[in-house]
Design a protein around this motif. Sequence first.
Motif, PDB file in Angstrom:
ATOM      1  N   GLY A 245      -9.303   6.522   1.284  1.00 22.22           N
ATOM      2  CA  GLY A 245      -8.946   7.505   0.275  1.00 22.22           C
ATOM      3  C   GLY A 245      -8.313   8.752   0.878  1.00 22.22           C
ATOM      4  N   GLN A 246      -8.910   9.271   1.963  1.00 21.65           N
ATOM      5  CA  GLN A 246      -8.336  10.449   2.610  1.00 21.65           C
ATOM      6  C   GLN A 246      -6.994  10.124   3.265  1.00 21.65           C
ATOM      7  N   ALA A 247      -6.897   8.940   3.869  1.00 21.96           N
ATOM      8  CA  ALA A 247      -5.638   8.536   4.493  1.00 21.96           C
ATOM      9  C   ALA A 247      -4.531   8.424   3.448  1.00 21.96           C
ATOM     10  N   TRP A 248      -4.853   7.859   2.294  1.00 25.64           N
ATOM     11  CA  TRP A 248      -3.878   7.732   1.203  1.00 25.64           C
ATOM     12  C   TRP A 248      -3.403   9.115   0.765  1.00 25.64           C
ATOM     13  N   GLY A 249      -4.352  10.032   0.591  1.00 26.78           N
ATOM     14  CA  GLY A 249      -3.979  11.383   0.192  1.00 26.78           C
ATOM     15  C   GLY A 249      -3.111  12.083   1.223  1.00 26.78           C
ATOM     16  N   LEU A 250      -3.458  11.915   2.506  1.00 19.22           N
ATOM     17  CA  LEU A 250      -2.678  12.551   3.571  1.00 19.22           C
ATOM     18  C   LEU A 250      -1.269  11.985   3.661  1.00 19.22           C
ATOM     19  N   LEU A 251      -1.145  10.665   3.530  1.00 17.76           N
ATOM     20  CA  LEU A 251       0.158  10.028   3.671  1.00 17.76           C
ATOM     21  C   LEU A 251       1.092  10.358   2.512  1.00 17.76           C
ATOM     22  N   LEU A 252       0.546  10.529   1.307  1.00 22.97           N
ATOM     23  CA  LEU A 252       1.379  10.824   0.145  1.00 22.97           C
ATOM     24  C   LEU A 252       1.490  12.318  -0.132  1.00 22.97           C
ATOM     25  N   GLU A 253       0.791  13.110   0.652  1.00 23.37           N
ATOM     26  CA  GLU A 253       0.835  14.562   0.466  1.00 23.37           C
ATOM     27  C   GLU A 253       2.257  15.124   0.503  1.00 23.37           C
ATOM     28  N   PRO A 254       3.133  14.666   1.399  1.00 21.70           N
ATOM     29  CA  PRO A 254       4.494  15.219   1.403  1.00 21.70           C
ATOM     30  C   PRO A 254       5.247  14.986   0.094  1.00 21.70           C
ATOM     31  N   ALA A 255       4.934  13.896  -0.619  1.00 18.50           N
ATOM     32  CA  ALA A 255       5.611  13.608  -1.887  1.00 18.50           C
ATOM     33  C   ALA A 255       5.032  14.417  -3.037  1.00 18.50           C
ATOM     34  N   GLY A 256       3.867  14.994  -2.835  1.00 19.91           N
ATOM     35  CA  GLY A 256       3.201  15.754  -3.892  1.00 19.91           C
ATOM     36  C   GLY A 256       1.864  15.133  -4.244  1.00 19.91           C
ATOM     37  N   TRP A 257       0.894  15.985  -4.579  1.00 18.79           N
ATOM     38  CA  TRP A 257      -0.446  15.485  -4.880  1.00 18.79           C
ATOM     39  C   TRP A 257      -0.439  14.527  -6.066  1.00 18.79           C
TER      40      TRP A 257
ATOM     41  N   GLY B 271       0.160   6.625  -7.535  1.00 16.17           N
ATOM     42  CA  GLY B 271       0.336   5.433  -6.718  1.00 16.17           C
ATOM     43  C   GLY B 271      -0.832   4.473  -6.776  1.00 16.17           C
ATOM     44  N   LEU B 272      -2.016   4.957  -7.163  1.00 15.95           N
ATOM     45  CA  LEU B 272      -3.193   4.091  -7.246  1.00 15.95           C
ATOM     46  C   LEU B 272      -3.226   3.280  -8.542  1.00 15.95           C
TER      47      LEU B 272
ATOM     48  N   GLY C 111     -13.468  -0.604 -16.482  1.00 13.52           N
ATOM     49  CA  GLY C 111     -13.489   0.507 -15.539  1.00 13.52           C
ATOM     50  C   GLY C 111     -12.183   0.655 -14.789  1.00 13.52           C
ATOM     51  N   LEU C 112     -11.637  -0.444 -14.320  1.00 14.99           N
ATOM     52  CA  LEU C 112     -10.390  -0.392 -13.560  1.00 14.99           C
ATOM     53  C   LEU C 112      -9.231   0.117 -14.419  1.00 14.99           C
ATOM     54  N   ILE C 113      -9.142  -0.378 -15.657  1.00 12.75           N
ATOM     55  CA  ILE C 113      -8.062   0.063 -16.548  1.00 12.75           C
ATOM     56  C   ILE C 113      -8.226   1.543 -16.891  1.00 12.75           C
ATOM     57  N   ALA C 114      -9.463   1.966 -17.166  1.00 10.52           N
ATOM     58  CA  ALA C 114      -9.708   3.360 -17.530  1.00 10.52           C
ATOM     59  C   ALA C 114      -9.382   4.306 -16.379  1.00 10.52           C
ATOM     60  N   VAL C 115      -9.740   3.915 -15.162  1.00  7.83           N
ATOM     61  CA  VAL C 115      -9.434   4.761 -14.009  1.00  7.83           C
ATOM     62  C   VAL C 115      -7.916   4.842 -13.812  1.00  7.83           C
ATOM     63  N   ALA C 116      -7.211   3.723 -14.006  1.00 13.29           N
ATOM     64  CA  ALA C 116      -5.748   3.734 -13.868  1.00 13.29           C
ATOM     65  C   ALA C 116      -5.103   4.669 -14.894  1.00 13.29           C
ATOM     66  N   VAL C 117      -5.581   4.619 -16.135  1.00 11.90           N
ATOM     67  CA  VAL C 117      -5.023   5.479 -17.179  1.00 11.90           C
ATOM     68  C   VAL C 117      -5.270   6.949 -16.850  1.00 11.90           C
ATOM     69  N   THR C 118      -6.479   7.266 -16.380  1.00  7.74           N
ATOM     70  CA  THR C 118      -6.776   8.664 -16.049  1.00  7.74           C
ATOM     71  C   THR C 118      -6.029   9.122 -14.798  1.00  7.74           C
ATOM     72  N   ASP C 119      -5.667   8.194 -13.913  1.00  4.00           N
ATOM     73  CA  ASP C 119      -4.796   8.554 -12.784  1.00  4.00           C
ATOM     74  C   ASP C 119      -3.458   9.079 -13.300  1.00  4.00           C
ATOM     75  N   LEU C 120      -2.897   8.363 -14.267  1.00  3.45           N
ATOM     76  CA  LEU C 120      -1.614   8.790 -14.837  1.00  3.45           C
ATOM     77  C   LEU C 120      -1.747  10.136 -15.538  1.00  3.45           C
TER      78      LEU C 120
END
Length: 404
Positions: free
Chosen positions: A164-176, A182-183, A95-104
């Motif tokens: 999760g929301q904090a991560w999204g907010l903090l990296l929002e300036p760099a792009g979604w 980053g995860l 599960g962890l590997i699959a989620v990482a691949v789909t993040d990319l």
Amino acid sequence: MSAPLTVDVVRTPARTTRFTGPVPVTAVLMAAVLLTVSHLYVTIPLVSDVAGSLGTTVTTAAWIGSAFGLAFAVGNLVFPTLSDHVDPRAVMTFGLIAVAVTDLAAGFAPNVESLVTARTVQGFVAPALPPVALAYLPRVLPERVRATALAVLSTSYLLSGIVGQAWGLLLEPAGWNWALWGLAPLLAVAAFLIPRLPAAERSAAAGSPGRALATMVGMFRRPQILVAYTAALTLLLTFVGMYVALEAHSAELGATGPVTGLLLRLPGLPGIVLGAFAGVFVRRWGPHRTAGVAFLGAAAGLAIEALGGPVWVTLAGSAVFVAGLAVVVPAAVTVVGTASGQARGAGMAGYAFLIGVGASLGPLLAGALAGAGFGVTCWVLAAVLLVPAATFLIGGRRAGAVTR
């Protein structure tokens, strides 16, 4: 002639670092669950950016969250039950590997259709970790620490909403894109650690796939399982629904940027910490009474938010709301574990499936109520929580009557 001199070579097996104590085992699982479930929430503050970047409407872009939630619900029917038949560490690592691949893959999506597809696949494979971890943990820890460890691990479900929301907010300036990319390396580290956890004994309920399906369907005939399942359906429905509504009305509350948006979410953290001590409440008052009273507390928190007024009133209400839900989660999981018997994976599959359904319904309900205002949304969500509150309190009396 003397016998030739021989030397016996003793081969020392290669040592593999393993985590065997309750604290390291719980810590590794908590980090893995936190990273995985954060994917439910990371896109909440990014929908507008995705819409602008990919040239689509906000309504269409919102499917990057809803599609994940719906697929998450379906995946929860598969992987927890599978963990009754396969080494749960292998399931979680996959599960962890699959989620990482789909993040990319999601980060490189050229259009919203590709992004929604990647998020759908990601939502399906993500349940290979959280519900499996909840079913696995009691099988490898001593009974004296199970309730506390489950309470601590269960806080990851709600803590991930803030993180999760904090991560999204903090990296929002760099792009979604970077919020997802980053995860991936963090998930890879967790995938490296999971195989080093203790092996769990094969569940006594394990058997053929047909038997597994029959066991899972049979869970819905157990009254105490149904009590816990009312919690599963409403937990993330109200949690996600409140934060989606909060995001939609954040400008009214003075949040006009990532930093102020993050500050609106921080009051939930103390309540989540309280959930880590829910094991004490469960041991003293039982899981049914604990969950019932906690649901009432969560509903009261939403009522406070609905009153409006100064921003601090809204923040105080959100803290009470999240604290109530944080206590509910381990209490509900305890009921599922007890009522499931040896088929913990099957019992957790139904529970986690309804968690996913609730998570996908939350944004839809909040969106339908958006025109009525933040206060009305909170009142409706509070009314929803009264249903599981009554179910647990009544179910607890019936459970007590059966045992006497």
